[in-house]
Scaffold this motif. Sequence first.
Motif, PDB file in Angstrom:
ATOM      1  N   GLN A  94       1.688 -70.576  -2.508  1.00 34.60           N
ATOM      2  CA  GLN A  94       0.999 -69.633  -3.383  1.00 34.60           C
ATOM      3  C   GLN A  94       1.268 -68.214  -2.932  1.00 34.60           C
ATOM      4  N   ARG A  95       1.700 -67.402  -3.864  1.00 31.65           N
ATOM      5  CA  ARG A  95       1.996 -66.026  -3.565  1.00 31.65           C
ATOM      6  C   ARG A  95       0.707 -65.238  -3.402  1.00 31.65           C
ATOM      7  N   PRO A  96       0.603 -64.400  -2.354  1.00 32.63           N
ATOM      8  CA  PRO A  96      -0.611 -63.594  -2.193  1.00 32.63           C
ATOM      9  C   PRO A  96      -0.722 -62.556  -3.296  1.00 32.63           C
ATOM     10  N   ALA A  97      -1.904 -61.968  -3.393  1.00 37.87           N
ATOM     11  CA  ALA A  97      -2.161 -60.996  -4.461  1.00 37.87           C
ATOM     12  C   ALA A  97      -1.219 -59.814  -4.386  1.00 37.87           C
ATOM     13  N   ALA A  98      -0.904 -59.359  -3.159  1.00 31.82           N
ATOM     14  CA  ALA A  98       0.023 -58.240  -3.010  1.00 31.82           C
ATOM     15  C   ALA A  98       1.407 -58.784  -2.763  1.00 31.82           C
ATOM     16  N   ARG A  99       2.379 -58.374  -3.556  1.00 35.81           N
ATOM     17  CA  ARG A  99       3.728 -58.921  -3.456  1.00 35.81           C
ATOM     18  C   ARG A  99       4.428 -58.493  -2.183  1.00 35.81           C
ATOM     19  N   PRO A 100       5.416 -59.286  -1.723  1.00 37.55           N
ATOM     20  CA  PRO A 100       6.125 -58.949  -0.503  1.00 37.55           C
ATOM     21  C   PRO A 100       6.850 -57.618  -0.645  1.00 37.55           C
ATOM     22  N   ARG A 101       7.012 -56.903   0.465  1.00 31.52           N
ATOM     23  CA  ARG A 101       7.666 -55.604   0.417  1.00 31.52           C
ATOM     24  C   ARG A 101       9.142 -55.738   0.048  1.00 31.52           C
ATOM     25  N   VAL A 102       9.891 -56.563   0.798  1.00 30.56           N
ATOM     26  CA  VAL A 102      11.320 -56.720   0.557  1.00 30.56           C
ATOM     27  C   VAL A 102      11.621 -58.204   0.525  1.00 30.56           C
ATOM     28  N   PRO A 103      11.715 -58.838  -0.643  1.00 37.32           N
ATOM     29  CA  PRO A 103      11.956 -60.278  -0.724  1.00 37.32           C
ATOM     30  C   PRO A 103      13.225 -60.668   0.012  1.00 37.32           C
ATOM     31  N   ALA A 104      13.136 -61.743   0.788  1.00 33.34           N
ATOM     32  CA  ALA A 104      14.281 -62.162   1.588  1.00 33.34           C
ATOM     33  C   ALA A 104      15.399 -62.724   0.737  1.00 33.34           C
ATOM     34  N   ASP A 105      15.109 -63.154  -0.517  1.00 30.05           N
ATOM     35  CA  ASP A 105      16.146 -63.762  -1.333  1.00 30.05           C
ATOM     36  C   ASP A 105      16.731 -62.790  -2.360  1.00 30.05           C
ATOM     37  N   THR A 106      16.430 -61.485  -2.239  1.00 30.54           N
ATOM     38  CA  THR A 106      17.002 -60.515  -3.163  1.00 30.54           C
ATOM     39  C   THR A 106      18.321 -60.014  -2.608  1.00 30.54           C
ATOM     40  N   GLY A 107      19.373 -60.018  -3.389  1.00 30.59           N
ATOM     41  CA  GLY A 107      20.669 -59.591  -2.905  1.00 30.59           C
ATOM     42  C   GLY A 107      21.055 -58.241  -3.464  1.00 30.59           C
ATOM     43  N   PRO A 108      22.267 -57.876  -3.130  1.00 31.76           N
ATOM     44  CA  PRO A 108      23.401 -57.391  -3.894  1.00 31.76           C
ATOM     45  C   PRO A 108      24.535 -58.252  -3.743  1.00 31.76           C
ATOM     46  N   GLY A 151      14.372 -35.528   5.396  1.00 29.60           N
ATOM     47  CA  GLY A 151      13.706 -34.326   4.936  1.00 29.60           C
ATOM     48  C   GLY A 151      12.854 -34.563   3.702  1.00 29.60           C
ATOM     49  N   ARG A 152      12.844 -33.573   2.812  1.00 29.78           N
ATOM     50  CA  ARG A 152      11.974 -33.626   1.642  1.00 29.78           C
ATOM     51  C   ARG A 152      12.706 -34.190   0.424  1.00 29.78           C
ATOM     52  N   ALA A 153      13.684 -35.045   0.679  1.00 27.44           N
ATOM     53  CA  ALA A 153      14.390 -35.676  -0.433  1.00 27.44           C
ATOM     54  C   ALA A 153      13.394 -36.419  -1.307  1.00 27.44           C
ATOM     55  N   SER A 154      13.716 -36.514  -2.574  1.00 26.27           N
ATOM     56  CA  SER A 154      12.824 -37.173  -3.519  1.00 26.27           C
ATOM     57  C   SER A 154      12.427 -38.545  -3.023  1.00 26.27           C
ATOM     58  N   PRO A 155      11.101 -38.862  -3.079  1.00 26.75           N
ATOM     59  CA  PRO A 155      10.684 -40.218  -2.713  1.00 26.75           C
ATOM     60  C   PRO A 155      11.396 -41.288  -3.533  1.00 26.75           C
ATOM     61  N   ALA A 156      11.928 -40.914  -4.694  1.00 23.05           N
ATOM     62  CA  ALA A 156      12.677 -41.875  -5.491  1.00 23.05           C
ATOM     63  C   ALA A 156      13.901 -42.380  -4.736  1.00 23.05           C
ATOM     64  N   LEU A 157      14.498 -41.534  -3.884  1.00 27.38           N
ATOM     65  CA  LEU A 157      15.626 -41.997  -3.084  1.00 27.38           C
ATOM     66  C   LEU A 157      15.171 -43.092  -2.133  1.00 27.38           C
ATOM     67  N   GLY A 158      13.940 -42.958  -1.612  1.00 26.27           N
ATOM     68  CA  GLY A 158      13.393 -44.033  -0.789  1.00 26.27           C
ATOM     69  C   GLY A 158      13.288 -45.319  -1.574  1.00 26.27           C
ATOM     70  N   GLY A 159      12.889 -45.215  -2.849  1.00 26.74           N
ATOM     71  CA  GLY A 159      12.844 -46.408  -3.688  1.00 26.74           C
ATOM     72  C   GLY A 159      14.208 -47.022  -3.876  1.00 26.74           C
ATOM     73  N   ALA A 160      15.229 -46.179  -4.036  1.00 23.51           N
ATOM     74  CA  ALA A 160      16.588 -46.688  -4.227  1.00 23.51           C
ATOM     75  C   ALA A 160      17.103 -47.414  -2.995  1.00 23.51           C
ATOM     76  N   THR A 161      16.551 -47.086  -1.817  1.00 30.06           N
ATOM     77  CA  THR A 161      17.015 -47.770  -0.607  1.00 30.06           C
ATOM     78  C   THR A 161      16.464 -49.191  -0.492  1.00 30.06           C
ATOM     79  N   LEU A 162      15.428 -49.528  -1.265  1.00 33.85           N
ATOM     80  CA  LEU A 162      14.829 -50.864  -1.139  1.00 33.85           C
ATOM     81  C   LEU A 162      15.822 -51.980  -1.455  1.00 33.85           C
ATOM     82  N   PRO A 163      16.510 -51.949  -2.617  1.00 35.40           N
ATOM     83  CA  PRO A 163      17.513 -52.988  -2.859  1.00 35.40           C
ATOM     84  C   PRO A 163      18.671 -52.917  -1.869  1.00 35.40           C
ATOM     85  N   LEU A 164      19.045 -51.704  -1.438  1.00 34.14           N
ATOM     86  CA  LEU A 164      20.144 -51.568  -0.480  1.00 34.14           C
ATOM     87  C   LEU A 164      19.762 -52.193   0.853  1.00 34.14           C
TER      88      LEU A 164
END
Length: 405
Positions: free
Chosen positions: A387-401, A359-372
């Motif tokens: 060489q990393r492209p100018a635009a950074r990757p959406r969800v880095p494969a090596d980022t954890g929890p 629904g219309r939940a705050s887009p910030a909640l969408g941001g919080a789902t990125l690390p999850l």
Amino acid sequence: MSVSGLAPFDRRGHHRRVVLDALRRGGPASRAEIAAATGLSAQTVSLVADELCRDGLVKNIGRRATARGQPPIDLMLDVDGGYSIGLQIEPGGLTGVLADLGAHVRAEIVRPCKTATPEGTLPDIATLVDDLLVKAGVDRSRLWGAGIVLPGPFGAVEEAEPDSLSMAAWSREAFDAAFSAALKMPVLVDNDATAAAIGEHLLGVARDLRTFVYLYLSEGIGGGIFVDGRPLAGAWGNAGEIGRMVISEDRRGCPVTLEATASLSALRSASGASDHVTADELFAGDPRVVAAWFDAAARVLRIAIANLENIFDPETVVLGGQLPETALKDLASRLEPLPPTVSARAGRCRPRLMLGRVGRASPALGGATLPLFSGLTLQPRVVKVRQRPAARPRVPADTGPGKRR
């Protein structure tokens, strides 16, 4: 780098994500059920489950009541095992949320702020993060990271005229590394439509889908595109700029975009309303103006959906965003019947068009789902580049929890 050019395979991390993903999707389960569902050996599941319990990501909830035999011990994802921060950046304001592993909001703060540049906003963001932690009573050591959400497109995009809906000072230069160092945690940056699509994949109607398109209707129009269970980034991080899709030409032969016709900003312009008028107030305005917007929006969205279906062959198209729920339902009803496409086939198990549940939940909640999303779902074995492209990757494969407007 390996000879094949593939990143070294993290088997242990993969097995952890397999078990976490199984518990996230299926709910409480025994070790034997997890092994059967994932294809991992019973020994591997037992070792990984014990490790996850020690790390506080999974908890033992006791033996299940059964009619006969030794009852199995069930495990479940411990939503208090970690937390993430979501930050929505918009002109003149910040919205921050702190969410647990179940993507439940534990704290939310909205405050005015000068957001002209990333470096000028960083001190306020650091303070907001501290305030969210205090409000929720969460220790910083339990944070998996922060997801920052803002409109695209990202990178050095040449445009015929400035896009009044974008935040060029933020989206044209990468700032995630500086923010990560200053905030002392991993920072992921994405557009709000992709973040909303990830939220629907984790929590909503797209929970069990692998390939779908999320149409995010707000002041602009964005798209989150999932292919085989992963959000599609594109070569420069701008896949899903659906609002820029050309759907016709005006009398002078100039292109008319989807966004110029079917967005909230289009209704705002037709109504002569200021930026301070809310979406609910817009749809409560002049009935003739609103009806004309519905007719025009439905006409061009049917074209857009047909194009998206023929290009991506999705399981479904999810419609969501910042429209009031009644307006979104009204618009969806006007889109039927959808034009014939490759998606129009007998034996479908779900409709071609579905309304999002988040629904219309705050887009910030969408941001919080990125690390999850990054820590709870399976990661592809990606090709490493020098060489990393100018635009950074959406969800880095090596980022954890793990978009646009």
